[in-house]
Design a protein around this motif. Structure first.
Motif, PDB file in Angstrom:
ATOM      1  N   THR A 115       0.786  -1.152  -0.116  1.00 47.62           N
ATOM      2  CA  THR A 115      -0.081   0.049   0.013  1.00 47.62           C
ATOM      3  C   THR A 115       0.795   1.393  -0.006  1.00 47.62           C
ATOM      4  N   LEU A 116       1.828   1.207   0.815  1.00 44.60           N
ATOM      5  CA  LEU A 116       2.805   2.347   0.597  1.00 44.60           C
ATOM      6  C   LEU A 116       3.468   2.740  -0.718  1.00 44.60           C
ATOM      7  N   ALA A 117       3.657   1.349  -1.487  1.00 45.50           N
ATOM      8  CA  ALA A 117       4.120   1.613  -2.890  1.00 45.50           C
ATOM      9  C   ALA A 117       3.148   2.221  -3.766  1.00 45.50           C
ATOM     10  N   ASN A 118       1.969   1.905  -3.449  1.00 43.57           N
ATOM     11  CA  ASN A 118       0.760   2.391  -4.253  1.00 43.57           C
ATOM     12  C   ASN A 118       0.634   3.673  -4.091  1.00 43.57           C
ATOM     13  N   ARG A 119       0.633   4.118  -2.681  1.00 43.11           N
ATOM     14  CA  ARG A 119       0.469   5.544  -2.382  1.00 43.11           C
ATOM     15  C   ARG A 119       1.513   6.569  -2.928  1.00 43.11           C
ATOM     16  N   ALA A 120       2.942   5.939  -2.938  1.00 47.48           N
ATOM     17  CA  ALA A 120       3.792   6.726  -3.350  1.00 47.48           C
ATOM     18  C   ALA A 120       3.568   7.105  -4.699  1.00 47.48           C
ATOM     19  N   ASN A 121       3.266   6.252  -5.707  1.00 48.97           N
ATOM     20  CA  ASN A 121       2.838   6.367  -7.087  1.00 48.97           C
ATOM     21  C   ASN A 121       1.980   7.384  -7.248  1.00 48.97           C
ATOM     22  N   CYS A 122       0.824   7.372  -6.424  1.00 47.20           N
ATOM     23  CA  CYS A 122      -0.142   8.378  -6.384  1.00 47.20           C
ATOM     24  C   CYS A 122       0.218   9.753  -6.205  1.00 47.20           C
ATOM     25  N   LEU A 123       0.945   9.841  -4.985  1.00 48.01           N
ATOM     26  CA  LEU A 123       1.531  11.190  -4.575  1.00 48.01           C
ATOM     27  C   LEU A 123       2.318  11.930  -5.587  1.00 48.01           C
ATOM     28  N   ARG A 124       3.101  11.204  -6.427  1.00 47.65           N
ATOM     29  CA  ARG A 124       3.993  11.932  -7.354  1.00 47.65           C
ATOM     30  C   ARG A 124       3.441  12.558  -8.317  1.00 47.65           C
ATOM     31  N   ASP A 125       2.157  12.372  -8.404  1.00 50.90           N
ATOM     32  CA  ASP A 125       1.613  13.100  -9.595  1.00 50.90           C
ATOM     33  C   ASP A 125       0.542  14.199  -9.199  1.00 50.90           C
ATOM     34  N   LEU A 126       0.674  14.518  -7.802  1.00 56.85           N
ATOM     35  CA  LEU A 126      -0.527  15.523  -7.419  1.00 56.85           C
ATOM     36  C   LEU A 126       0.196  16.645  -7.114  1.00 56.85           C
ATOM     37  N   PRO A 127      -0.557  17.834  -7.347  1.00 60.19           N
ATOM     38  CA  PRO A 127       0.256  19.245  -7.121  1.00 60.19           C
ATOM     39  C   PRO A 127      -0.026  19.355  -5.387  1.00 60.19           C
ATOM     40  N   ASP A 128       0.890  20.162  -4.943  1.00 56.92           N
ATOM     41  CA  ASP A 128       0.998  20.418  -3.575  1.00 56.92           C
ATOM     42  C   ASP A 128      -0.349  21.096  -3.049  1.00 56.92           C
ATOM     43  N   ASP A 129      -0.844  22.062  -4.020  1.00 52.27           N
ATOM     44  CA  ASP A 129      -2.261  22.784  -3.656  1.00 52.27           C
ATOM     45  C   ASP A 129      -3.028  22.258  -4.744  1.00 52.27           C
ATOM     46  N   ILE A 130      -4.064  21.553  -4.285  1.00 51.23           N
ATOM     47  CA  ILE A 130      -4.844  20.926  -5.087  1.00 51.23           C
ATOM     48  C   ILE A 130      -5.858  21.803  -5.911  1.00 51.23           C
ATOM     49  N   SER A 131      -5.873  23.240  -5.415  1.00 48.50           N
ATOM     50  CA  SER A 131      -6.803  24.340  -6.024  1.00 48.50           C
ATOM     51  C   SER A 131      -5.982  25.052  -7.174  1.00 48.50           C
ATOM     52  N   GLU A 132      -4.564  24.580  -7.098  1.00 51.53           N
ATOM     53  CA  GLU A 132      -3.890  25.252  -8.110  1.00 51.53           C
ATOM     54  C   GLU A 132      -3.088  24.059  -8.889  1.00 51.53           C
ATOM     55  N   ALA A 133      -3.266  23.839  -9.941  1.00 55.63           N
ATOM     56  CA  ALA A 133      -2.765  22.770 -10.654  1.00 55.63           C
ATOM     57  C   ALA A 133      -1.150  22.985 -11.088  1.00 55.63           C
ATOM     58  N   SER A 175       0.921  24.665  -8.902  1.00 52.61           N
ATOM     59  CA  SER A 175       1.347  25.009  -7.536  1.00 52.61           C
ATOM     60  C   SER A 175       2.702  24.388  -7.477  1.00 52.61           C
ATOM     61  N   GLY A 176       3.229  23.415  -8.170  1.00 51.24           N
ATOM     62  CA  GLY A 176       4.376  22.552  -7.919  1.00 51.24           C
ATOM     63  C   GLY A 176       4.114  21.256  -7.132  1.00 51.24           C
ATOM     64  N   GLN A 177       5.247  20.528  -6.854  1.00 53.01           N
ATOM     65  CA  GLN A 177       4.839  19.139  -6.458  1.00 53.01           C
ATOM     66  C   GLN A 177       5.920  18.734  -5.292  1.00 53.01           C
ATOM     67  N   VAL A 178       6.572  19.931  -4.954  1.00 53.21           N
ATOM     68  CA  VAL A 178       7.669  19.559  -4.133  1.00 53.21           C
ATOM     69  C   VAL A 178       7.483  18.753  -2.655  1.00 53.21           C
ATOM     70  N   ALA A 179       6.374  19.262  -2.095  1.00 55.52           N
ATOM     71  CA  ALA A 179       5.945  18.404  -0.948  1.00 55.52           C
ATOM     72  C   ALA A 179       5.634  17.006  -1.030  1.00 55.52           C
ATOM     73  N   ASN A 180       4.454  17.031  -2.217  1.00 55.08           N
ATOM     74  CA  ASN A 180       3.845  15.591  -2.457  1.00 55.08           C
ATOM     75  C   ASN A 180       5.208  14.476  -2.766  1.00 55.08           C
ATOM     76  N   ILE A 181       6.140  15.150  -3.711  1.00 55.04           N
ATOM     77  CA  ILE A 181       7.271  14.259  -4.069  1.00 55.04           C
ATOM     78  C   ILE A 181       8.008  13.720  -2.654  1.00 55.04           C
ATOM     79  N   GLN A 182       8.248  14.525  -1.814  1.00 56.45           N
ATOM     80  CA  GLN A 182       9.034  14.104  -0.742  1.00 56.45           C
ATOM     81  C   GLN A 182       8.298  13.279   0.128  1.00 56.45           C
TER      82      GLN A 182
END
Length: 478
Positions: free
Chosen positions: A407-425, A427-434
């Motif tokens: 499940t951790l591996a699945n969640r990691a793959n999901c997080l890598r594609d999400l913007p940090d601020d979901i209201s602003e596509a 906004s960057g992905q620095v935090a979610n990549i970490q």
């Protein structure tokens, strides 16, 4: 994982002893299910040693030597005896296994095997030839036999035990002063033990043979025969290999049993198994997968969420998996994705997480996967729903390291594609990549600790990709 790599040039006489041993050993091991042994012919490609050894616990390299000793002499070098070259190479043709060992340790660090041995066989003839000289051939065959016995010794012992159990049960059934039903029960019990502890196809075949003997007994009640046919069908569907014949036989056995069984739970169990068999046949194009849904729905008439919550959850999970496996070029793949999500959510709405945590976590994890890779609906909304599902699964998988890692591996793959601020596509992905890196790193450790080295290697690759992605994302906001 034990990795064996044969190096050398098969067109240069005895220099091909490494590839020859690798090819022959791989062929001899192919009939055994040895998931912790892998054999490669690397030819003269030293680079292959580096990549194929990654993630292994131990590495054995086999190559030819030219030291002036008698042809066919065998030398074994342990890791501490190796002189691993650090000299630079001017082209990839000069990059041999000595360089690969050094480079692999520098690049892959902890993922590169610490236990390394090299076996060298003294060459006699190094001219243009595709055959080995007699003394080298003899030494190679002896080494192949030694390695074969080392790796299959445990498997052969297990198979011998299975065969002994089979022969004893068969003899007891022939000699016992008992009814056909009593003999069948004894044979079925031994077969069930061989199935549950099977470590090879031979174990399953021994169980299958006993079940065939039981079914063939005279004066066996129809209900008993039908129950045995279901057990035989399950064993046949577990056989490894590419042939679909066992699945076709399993289908016919189950169809016959379903028509005989009168107890609701037994008939529903057979229908549930028939759904799996049809699903497996559909994967090879032998049947229409949608037929499996009919059997699952029939089984659900009995296996409801109140009296049979575990079966209820598994059937809905199977239904969802069925819809997700439907051909994407059918023009209806979005409908099938919606049906899969609906199956997961229906089961989750009717399963109590506290009373059935394993089933609930399984459904949440698989729902997350379906949402993460769905083409239906809005991608961002689906991924956010997937994250919620993964979070719920992880809460219930704290005591199951391997499932937690999945499940951790699945969640990691999901997080890598999400913007940090979901209201602003944008906004960057620095935090979610970490966050993804943290999940992938923990999953890697759990996989390695559980001996799942291939999955740990996949996490190594994901971590490398995330580091590269992180550098790009950081540069984009600086």
């Amino acid at each position: 994982m034990q990795t064996i790599i044969g190096c050398g040039n098969s067109n240069r006489g005895d220099d091909g002893v490494g590839p020859y041993i690798a090819q022959q050993l791989k062929q001899r091991l192919s009939s055994y299910q040895l998931s912790e042994v892998q054999v490669f012919d690397a030819g003269t490609g030293g680079m292959d040693v580096m990549f194929k050894a990654r993630g292994s616990n131990s590495l054995l390299i086999i190559d030819a030597a030219s030291s002036g000793s008698a042809p066919g002499s065998v030398f074994e070098l342990a890791d501490t005896d190796l002189h691993i070259s650090t000299d630079p190479v001017t082209n990839m043709h000069d990059f041999r296994w000595q360089h690969a060992l050094y480079t692999g340790r520098q690049i892959f660090a902890e993922s590169f095997p610490k236990d390394v041995k090299v076996i060298l066989i003294e060459a006699g003839e190094l001219g243009l030839a595709v055959e080995l000289s007699p003394p080298v051939q003899q030494a190679a065959n002896l080494l192949i036999e030694q390695l074969f016995q080392r790796f299959v010794g445990d498997a052969q012992t297990t198979q011998s035990r299975a065969r002994i159990s089979h022969d004893m049960a068969q003899r007891m059934a022939e000699e016992a002063d008992a009814s056909a039903e009593e003999k069948a029960a004894m044979l079925a019990e031994v077969a069930a033990g061989l199935q549950s502890q099977a470590q090879s196809a031979d174990d399953l075949q021994c169980g299958i043979s006993l079940l065939r003997c039981a079914i063939s007994l005279d004066d066996l009640p129809d209900e008993t025969s039908a129950t045995l046919q279901v057990q035989l069908a399950v064993a046949l569907s577990q056989l490894p290999g590419e042939s679909s014949e066992p699945l076709h036989e399993a289908y016919l056995l189950l169809e016959n049993a379903i028509g005989i069984l009168t107890l609701d739970e037994e008939r529903a169990g057979a229908e549930m198994q028939q759904g799996l068999v049809v699903q497996a046949l559909a994967a090879s194009g032998a049947m229409d997968g949608r037929i499996a849904a009919t059997y699952y729905q029939r089984a659900l008439r009995v296996f409801d969420s109140v009296r049979h919550p575990a079966e209820y959850a598994i059937i809905h999970n199977n239904l969802a998996t069925l819809w997700l496996s439907m051909p994407r070029d059918s023009g209806q793949h979005r409908l099938y994705e919606s049906l899969a999500v609906q199956a997961f959510e229906t089961a989750l709405a009717n399963i109590d997480a506290k009373q059935h945590p394993a089933e609930y976590a399984m459904l949440q994890n698989n729902l997350g996967n379906a949402l993460q890779y769905s083409d239906s609906g809005e991608a961002l909304a689906n991924k956010l729903r997937a994250l919620d599902a993964y979070d719920l699964a992880l809460e219930l998988r704290r005591d199951s390291p391997l499932l937690q890692a999945n499940t951790l591996a699945n969640r990691a793959n999901c997080l890598r594609d999400l913007p940090d601020d979901i209201s602003e596509a944008n906004s960057g992905q620095v935090a979610n990549i970490q966050r993804a890196l943290a999940d992938a790193t923990l999953a890697q450790k759990l996989f390695r600790h559980q001996g799942e080295h291939s999955k740990a290697q996949m996490m190594d690759e994901l971590i490398a990709e995330l580091h590269a992605q992180s550098e790009g994302a950081t540069a984009g906001v600086s």
